[in-house]
Structure formats: C-alpha cells, structure tokens
Design a protein around this motif. Structure first.
Motif, PDB file in Angstrom:
ATOM      1  N   UNK A  91       0.858  -1.180   0.000  1.00 44.08           N
ATOM      2  CA  UNK A  91       0.000   0.000   0.000  1.00 44.08           C
ATOM      3  C   UNK A  91       0.895   1.231   0.000  1.00 44.08           C
ATOM      4  N   UNK A  92       0.434   2.306  -0.660  1.00 36.51           N
ATOM      5  CA  UNK A  92       1.201   3.546  -0.763  1.00 36.51           C
ATOM      6  C   UNK A  92       0.294   4.725  -0.459  1.00 36.51           C
ATOM      7  N   UNK A  93       0.905   5.813  -0.013  1.00 34.55           N
ATOM      8  CA  UNK A  93       0.221   7.098   0.134  1.00 34.55           C
ATOM      9  C   UNK A  93       1.003   8.119  -0.669  1.00 34.55           C
ATOM     10  N   UNK A  94       0.287   8.962  -1.432  1.00 36.85           N
ATOM     11  CA  UNK A  94       0.913   9.984  -2.263  1.00 36.85           C
ATOM     12  C   UNK A  94       0.594  11.366  -1.710  1.00 36.85           C
ATOM     13  N   UNK A  95       1.594  12.236  -1.691  1.00 34.64           N
ATOM     14  CA  UNK A  95       1.377  13.645  -1.384  1.00 34.64           C
ATOM     15  C   UNK A  95       1.997  14.454  -2.519  1.00 34.64           C
ATOM     16  N   UNK A  96       1.582  15.684  -2.641  1.00 37.98           N
ATOM     17  CA  UNK A  96       2.042  16.498  -3.763  1.00 37.98           C
ATOM     18  C   UNK A  96       1.050  16.333  -4.889  1.00 37.98           C
ATOM     19  N   UNK A  97       1.488  15.852  -6.016  1.00 39.77           N
ATOM     20  CA  UNK A  97       0.588  15.621  -7.127  1.00 39.77           C
ATOM     21  C   UNK A  97       0.813  14.235  -7.692  1.00 39.77           C
ATOM     22  N   UNK A  98      -0.146  13.403  -7.847  1.00 39.13           N
ATOM     23  CA  UNK A  98      -1.477  13.510  -7.262  1.00 39.13           C
ATOM     24  C   UNK A  98      -1.435  13.173  -5.772  1.00 39.13           C
ATOM     25  N   UNK A  99      -2.479  13.539  -5.080  1.00 40.46           N
ATOM     26  CA  UNK A  99      -2.628  13.100  -3.694  1.00 40.46           C
ATOM     27  C   UNK A  99      -3.536  11.879  -3.702  1.00 40.46           C
ATOM     28  N   UNK A 100      -3.354  11.004  -2.731  1.00 40.89           N
ATOM     29  CA  UNK A 100      -4.214   9.831  -2.654  1.00 40.89           C
ATOM     30  C   UNK A 100      -3.478   8.623  -2.127  1.00 40.89           C
ATOM     31  N   UNK A 101      -3.984   7.453  -2.498  1.00 40.59           N
ATOM     32  CA  UNK A 101      -3.393   6.204  -2.037  1.00 40.59           C
ATOM     33  C   UNK A 101      -3.472   5.176  -3.160  1.00 40.59           C
ATOM     34  N   UNK A 102      -2.742   4.086  -2.975  1.00 41.50           N
ATOM     35  CA  UNK A 102      -2.791   3.022  -3.974  1.00 41.50           C
ATOM     36  C   UNK A 102      -2.505   1.680  -3.328  1.00 41.50           C
ATOM     37  N   UNK A 103      -2.848   0.642  -4.070  1.00 37.20           N
ATOM     38  CA  UNK A 103      -2.524  -0.730  -3.702  1.00 37.20           C
ATOM     39  C   UNK A 103      -1.826  -1.346  -4.903  1.00 37.20           C
ATOM     40  N   UNK A 104      -0.647  -1.949  -4.658  1.00 33.32           N
ATOM     41  CA  UNK A 104       0.155  -2.580  -5.702  1.00 33.32           C
ATOM     42  C   UNK A 104       0.144  -4.081  -5.471  1.00 33.32           C
ATOM     43  N   UNK A 105      -0.091  -4.823  -6.536  1.00 32.84           N
ATOM     44  CA  UNK A 105       0.037  -6.284  -6.494  1.00 32.84           C
ATOM     45  C   UNK A 105       1.164  -6.646  -7.451  1.00 32.84           C
ATOM     46  N   UNK A 106       2.217  -7.300  -6.906  1.00 38.04           N
ATOM     47  CA  UNK A 106       3.443  -7.452  -7.668  1.00 38.04           C
ATOM     48  C   UNK A 106       4.044  -8.853  -7.546  1.00 38.04           C
TER      49      UNK A 106
END
Length: 150
Positions: free
Chosen positions: A51-66
C-alpha cells in the motif's frame, strides 16, 4: 511506513509535461504482505501486496500487487505489477490504474504507465507515465506526466 520527502527539482515548479500536465510528489510505502511460490528449478518466484500514500501531485493512495522473480542476491531480478491509484490528479477525485514492468535489479529503470481506459471519476480519460525517483538515502518521490483527455 517508509520515509518520504518532496522531490526537489530546481527551476521546475508548475512545469508542463510532454502530455500537458506535470505533477511531483512523495510516496510513502506501507508494509507489504509477502508470499511466494518458492524456489523451483533454480527460480525463486515471489509476490507482494504493497500500500502507498501519495502527497504532492497527485494526492491519494494506492494498492500494488506485484509478482517477481528473485535473483537470490540483490532482490527482484524482474517484476510486473498492477497498481490501483485512488486520488486527485489536478484536483479531480477518482481512480486509475498503473502497470509496471521492470527488467531487473541491475540498474534498469522500471517502466510505469497509466493503463488507458482505467480512469474513472475526475481522471476519466487519463493517459501518461509515472516516474519513480529514489535518492541515495532511499527517499521516494515521483513524477506523473499526464493528460486528461476528457
């Protein structure tokens, strides 16, 4: 969670990317959930959910399956991944997907692109390229060069 800080790119604030919009920010990675198929015939195949959290541009979150192939010495020798991003590029709330392809851990850069047709809500019609940036201390930043074709 990993450490994060803003990408510093002197002389580039508000820069327009090749696709029309350009966003920079930081990535904070959560703990991954690892699994794997183990070693067979000399190949070690693993998989992780991050799981990730983004700040700056874009803001938000993500889930990576790798899923990845490990080389036994320095980590993933190659990986592919699908990442669902929920956030707001250019203040437009919604979601889109990224696809990752990395040839290995031996200096090659991963290719991360927006999967066309996956934008919903505000980023409907999004296209672009996501560039991870990691400095010598392991701080993670990102650059998203994108267009909203809607």
């Amino acid at each position: 969670m990993g450490r994060a800080r803003a990408c510093v790119r002197p002389g580039r604030p508000g820069r327009t990317g090749a696709r029309g919009a350009f966003a920079e920010g930081t990535v904070r990675r959560g703990a991954g959930q690892a699994g794997g198929d183990g070693r067979a015939a000399g190949v070690d195949v693993g998989r992780v959910r991050i799981s990730k959290e983004f700040t700056g541009g874009p803001t938000g979150s993500s889930v990576v399956r790798m899923p990845s192939v490990l080389d036994g010495a320095s980590g993933p020798a190659a990986y592919v991944a699908v990442e669902r991003v929920t956030g707001s590029p250019a203040g437009r709330q919604g979601s889109f997907a990224l696809r990752h392809a990395a040839p290995g851990s031996h200096g090659e850069r991963p290719a991360i692109r927006v999967v066309e047709g996956t934008g919903s809500g505000g980023p409907e019609g999004i296209t672009g390229v996501f560039e991870p940036e990691v400095d010598e201390e392991g701080w993670h930043g990102h650059v998203l060069d994108y267009a909203l074709n809607r």
